[in-house]
Design a protein around this motif. Structure first.
Motif, mmCIF file in Angstrom:
data_model
loop_
_atom_site.group_PDB
_atom_site.id
_atom_site.type_symbol
_atom_site.label_atom_id
_atom_site.label_comp_id
_atom_site.label_asym_id
_atom_site.label_seq_id
_atom_site.Cartn_x
_atom_site.Cartn_y
_atom_site.Cartn_z
ATOM 1 N N ILE A 292 26.054 53.344 15.525
ATOM 2 C CA ILE A 292 26.884 52.481 16.362
ATOM 3 C C ILE A 292 26.056 51.294 16.844
ATOM 4 O O ILE A 292 24.931 51.458 17.328
ATOM 5 C CB ILE A 292 27.449 53.260 17.561
ATOM 6 C CG1 ILE A 292 28.452 54.319 17.071
ATOM 7 C CG2 ILE A 292 28.127 52.318 18.555
ATOM 8 C CD1 ILE A 292 29.005 55.201 18.173
ATOM 9 N N CYS A 293 26.621 50.099 16.675
ATOM 10 C CA CYS A 293 25.973 48.874 17.150
ATOM 11 C C CYS A 293 27.045 48.020 17.825
ATOM 12 O O CYS A 293 28.176 48.470 18.016
ATOM 13 C CB CYS A 293 25.290 48.146 15.997
ATOM 14 S SG CYS A 293 26.412 47.771 14.616
ATOM 15 N N ILE B 48 30.906 49.020 14.727
ATOM 16 C CA ILE B 48 30.592 47.929 15.658
ATOM 17 C C ILE B 48 31.564 47.964 16.832
ATOM 18 O O ILE B 48 32.776 47.905 16.647
ATOM 19 C CB ILE B 48 30.651 46.559 14.964
ATOM 20 C CG1 ILE B 48 29.657 46.513 13.786
ATOM 21 C CG2 ILE B 48 30.337 45.433 15.955
ATOM 22 C CD1 ILE B 48 29.695 45.221 12.987
ATOM 23 N N ILE B 49 31.026 48.054 18.041
ATOM 24 C CA ILE B 49 31.810 48.155 19.268
ATOM 25 C C ILE B 49 31.571 46.905 20.123
ATOM 26 O O ILE B 49 30.489 46.328 20.092
ATOM 27 C CB ILE B 49 31.405 49.418 20.070
ATOM 28 C CG1 ILE B 49 31.538 50.670 19.196
ATOM 29 C CG2 ILE B 49 32.242 49.544 21.342
ATOM 30 C CD1 ILE B 49 32.916 50.971 18.706
ATOM 31 N N LYS C 118 32.700 54.878 25.058
ATOM 32 C CA LYS C 118 32.793 56.291 25.469
ATOM 33 C C LYS C 118 33.502 57.125 24.417
ATOM 34 O O LYS C 118 33.099 58.261 24.132
ATOM 35 C CB LYS C 118 33.529 56.394 26.805
ATOM 36 C CG LYS C 118 33.464 57.783 27.425
ATOM 37 C CD LYS C 118 34.021 57.771 28.839
ATOM 38 C CE LYS C 118 33.854 59.135 29.495
ATOM 39 N NZ LYS C 118 34.350 59.141 30.898
ATOM 40 N N SER C 119 34.545 56.574 23.800
ATOM 41 C CA SER C 119 35.271 57.317 22.774
ATOM 42 C C SER C 119 34.641 57.195 21.399
ATOM 43 O O SER C 119 34.928 57.997 20.502
ATOM 44 C CB SER C 119 36.723 56.828 22.712
ATOM 45 O OG SER C 119 36.771 55.445 22.404
ATOM 46 N N ALA C 120 33.752 56.199 21.217
ATOM 47 C CA ALA C 120 33.173 55.953 19.889
ATOM 48 C C ALA C 120 32.051 56.921 19.540
ATOM 49 O O ALA C 120 31.854 57.276 18.376
ATOM 50 C CB ALA C 120 32.657 54.515 19.812
ATOM 51 N N ILE C 121 31.275 57.339 20.544
ATOM 52 C CA ILE C 121 30.130 58.219 20.280
ATOM 53 C C ILE C 121 30.621 59.655 20.156
ATOM 54 O O ILE C 121 31.186 60.211 21.096
ATOM 55 C CB ILE C 121 29.085 58.101 21.397
ATOM 56 C CG1 ILE C 121 28.636 56.649 21.588
ATOM 57 C CG2 ILE C 121 27.866 58.979 21.087
ATOM 58 C CD1 ILE C 121 27.793 56.415 22.830
ATOM 59 N N ILE D 41 26.649 55.338 27.726
ATOM 60 C CA ILE D 41 26.046 55.560 26.411
ATOM 61 C C ILE D 41 25.016 56.683 26.470
ATOM 62 O O ILE D 41 25.003 57.586 25.616
ATOM 63 C CB ILE D 41 25.394 54.262 25.892
ATOM 64 C CG1 ILE D 41 26.462 53.202 25.622
ATOM 65 C CG2 ILE D 41 24.583 54.536 24.624
ATOM 66 C CD1 ILE D 41 25.905 51.848 25.272
ATOM 67 N N LYS D 42 24.164 56.639 27.482
ATOM 68 C CA LYS D 42 23.137 57.674 27.618
ATOM 69 C C LYS D 42 23.780 59.051 27.773
ATOM 70 O O LYS D 42 23.363 60.025 27.118
ATOM 71 C CB LYS D 42 22.249 57.365 28.825
ATOM 72 C CG LYS D 42 21.134 58.381 29.078
ATOM 73 C CD LYS D 42 20.086 58.359 27.978
ATOM 74 C CE LYS D 42 18.910 59.264 28.307
ATOM 75 N NZ LYS D 42 17.892 59.287 27.242
#
Length: 398
Positions: A128-129, A163-164, A173-176, A205-206
């Motif tokens: 993810i970037c 890409i977010i 939050k939903s992408a990871i 993210i963390k």
């Protein structure tokens, strides 16, 4: 044929209109061309010369190392004093989980190594970037760049790249998920005009990385080594990455980069296959000696602790009505004008008047300000005077 003709004939060009200034020497915050003209380097070679040009302590360290040896063996096999001393000095000032250093030749190579490490550790492929991200121009680094204009001519690139939108807490939050190998980001985006990440964004993210087993990669290739107002930008959020990328200001002017992680993770590169990431020149003894001296100059003189005060001075002097906005922090500042054309004319006029400035890859309406950390208050005032004069001259001609 003179050097200019040789340059145009034999040095690969990446634009149709290179500046073509022939640099004779550089010292402290100054560049000098072959006519003797002096320029204040207000961009530090794009955030490289953090301790200025040819700092005596860096030059002495280089000279001493050259007299001992330069290149002896591929990095990682022989014990080389400047390497281990630099690794120890870096890990001494970093959190406990950032204890193992892999030296590279550049920031882009550090990006490449970090992506490989994340895939190897997690057994996953998704990276993810973010929009407007810049992590280098090699194929892997280009894959996680967040600007399609720079990528489209070189596809196909790495698969499984997501890409977010930068600073979009809901989207990230939903992408990871459990399929994510790593999230790579710049705490301060470098090529869109120095946009800061919010602490809320970083914390989400963390937390999601911890929940899913994904690794968090912070690219501090530009923001590291004091430029953000602390040694590393992540210190200002107290959110520690799993992998840290450094380069640019790291070498005191010589080419060096690294990715840093926990030895438990880094050991994944030792087997299945062995030599999971190798480099001929990464960790070059002379570059490591220069980097160690550069680090010591910053720390011993508390240069990073003076950056915010000097940054406030710069901002206080940037009062011209033509300036539409000022973004960034520390010595990572951008000033935006109404149009790209106006910005480029001001940049060219600044250079003509002896102030070396530049623009941003993803924001051509903005002018970059990234001076050496050693710049004095008087040199800052002189620089902004030249900038204001240049703006007035361009507007007068319009």
């Amino acid at each position: 044929m003179n050097n200019r003709q040789l340059f145009l004939n034999h040095v690969a060009q990446v634009s149709n209109s290179p500046l073509g200034i022939e640099i004779e020497r550089a010292d402290s915050v100054y560049l000098f061309d072959n006519t003797g003209k002096q320029y204040i380097d207000f961009i530090s070679g794009i955030s490289v010369s953090n301790v200025g040009h040819c700092h005596p302590e860096v030059v002495n360290a280089i000279t001493k190392q050259i007299q001992q040896y330069m290149h002896v063996m591929v990095f990682g096999e022989l014990i080389q004093g400047s390497q281990v001393q630099l690794a120890k000095a870096l890990t001494d000032i970093l959190p406990k989980n950032l204890n193992s250093v892999y030296f590279t030749n550049s920031g882009a190579e550090a990006t490449e190594g970090s992506l490989k490490l994340a895939k190897r550790v997690t057994g996953r492929s998704e990276i993810i970037c973010f929009t407007n991200a810049y992590h280098g121009s090699t194929h892997g680094a280009l894959s996680v760049m967040g600007n399609e204009d720079f990528k489209q001519a070189f596809r196909p690139l790495l698969p499984d790249i997501k890409i977010i939108e930068y600073n979009n807490a809901t989207a990230i939050k939903s992408a990871i998920t459990s399929t994510t190998a790593a999230v790579i980001l710049e705490p301060i985006q470098s090529e869109t005009g120095y946009i800061e990440s919010t602490i809320k964004f970083l914390q989400i993210i963390k937390d999601k990385c911890l929940e899913t087993g994904a690794l968090l990669i912070f690219d501090e290739i530009q923001s590291g080594f004091g430029r953000s107002g602390s040694m590393f930008a992540f210190e200002q959020s107290n959110i520690v990455p799993d992998i840290l990328l450094l380069a640019k200001g790291m070498g005191g002017g010589l080419p060096i980069g690294c990715f840093i992680s926990d030895v438990r993770l880094m050991n994944a590169l030792t087997h299945n296959p062995a030599l999971g990431h190798i480099t001929t020149f990464g960790g070059n003894a002379v570059c490591c000696a220069a980097s160690l001296a550069c680090l010591q100059v910053i720390l011993n003189n508390n240069l990073h602790k003076e950056v915010n005060k000097k940054s406030v001075l710069i901002k206080s002097l940037l009062t011209h009505s033509a300036i539409k906005s000022i973004k960034g922090k520390g010595f990572m500042l951008s000033i935006e004008f109404e149009t790209e054309d106006l910005n480029m004319k001001i940049i060219n006029q600044c250079i003509k008047n002896g102030l070396f400035v530049d623009w941003f890859l993803f924001n051509t309406k903005a002018l970059r300000i990234t001076p050496p950390l050693i710049i004095s208050d008087n040199q800052i005032k002189q620089s902004i005077n030249i900038l204001n004069k240049s703006i007035n001259e361009v507007l007068k001609e319009a």
